[in-house]
Design a protein around this motif. Structure first.
Motif, short mmCIF file in Angstrom:
data_model
loop_
_atom_site.label_atom_id
_atom_site.label_comp_id
_atom_site.label_asym_id
_atom_site.label_seq_id
_atom_site.Cartn_x
_atom_site.Cartn_y
_atom_site.Cartn_z
N GLU A 76 0.41 -0.94 -0.24
CA GLU A 76 -0.18 -0.14 0.22
C GLU A 76 0.99 1.34 -0.16
O GLU A 76 0.61 2.05 -1.03
N HIS A 79 1.78 1.57 -3.06
CA HIS A 79 0.95 1.98 -4.14
C HIS A 79 0.76 3.39 -4.00
O HIS A 79 0.24 4.65 -5.17
N THR A 80 1.03 4.25 -2.78
CA THR A 80 0.54 5.52 -2.02
C THR A 80 1.59 6.69 -3.33
O THR A 80 1.43 7.13 -3.29
N TYR A 84 0.90 9.16 -6.46
CA TYR A 84 1.34 10.59 -5.94
C TYR A 84 2.71 10.49 -6.98
O TYR A 84 2.36 12.04 -7.75
N SER A 116 8.11 10.88 -2.31
CA SER A 116 7.60 9.23 -3.47
C SER A 116 8.82 8.26 -3.14
O SER A 116 9.00 7.25 -2.27
N CYS A 119 8.62 6.90 0.26
CA CYS A 119 7.89 6.54 0.60
C CYS A 119 8.45 4.92 0.03
O CYS A 119 8.48 3.39 -0.01
#
Length: 150
Positions: A76, A79-80, A84, A116, A119
């Motif tokens: 997840e 994916h985020t 973005y 990004s 993440c």
């Protein structure tokens, strides 16, 4: 000097052209002209957005088809990051037409790298200790959008 005939402009005639007279002067005048060089004015031209788009699609594809962490929370997070990354890359395409393209484009690029990128790193390494830069990337995104109001 215009003589009323389109062939007699300046003082160089068709006869001079056939005989080769006057070509030295034309060549000399071309040598005096500076060569046109593309000037880099520091404004984003879209090539950075293209590179970001390729990276966003590549990383998004990797995340969707090859990234299989044991903990689904990291999927997840990936994916985020890719969402973005892709959305702000699309916005980066519009940077050259803004009032302050360097500000808008720079802040978006910083946000992509900091948010990004952080993440992606957290998800790939499966370690949240690298997450401290993500909020700075979020603030960069907010500042980029706010810069459009100025």
């Amino acid at each position: 000097m215009w003589q009323g005939d389109w062939r007699l402009q300046d003082d160089w005639t068709a006869d001079d052209q056939r005989s080769g007279r006057g070509t030295e002067r034309a060549e000399a005048s071309r040598e005096d002209e500076p060569e046109e060089e593309e000037e880099d004015d520091g404004v984003a031209d879209g090539s950075d957005a293209v590179a970001q788009g390729v990276a966003a699609l590549g990383l998004g594809t990797y995340g969707a088809h090859m990234f299989r962490p044991k903990n689904p929370a990291y999927k997840e997070v990936w994916h985020t990051a890719s969402l973005y990354h892709l959305v702000h890359t699309a916005a980066l395409l519009g940077a050259p037409i803004t009032k302050r393209p360097n500000v808008f484009g720079g802040l978006l690029s910083a946000g992509i790298v900091l948010f990004s990128g952080t993440c992606y790193t957290v998800a790939y390494l499966k370690d949240r200790k690298f997450s401290s830069l993500a909020p700075l990337g979020g603030f960069a995104f907010i500042a980029a959008w706010a810069s459009l109001l100025l």
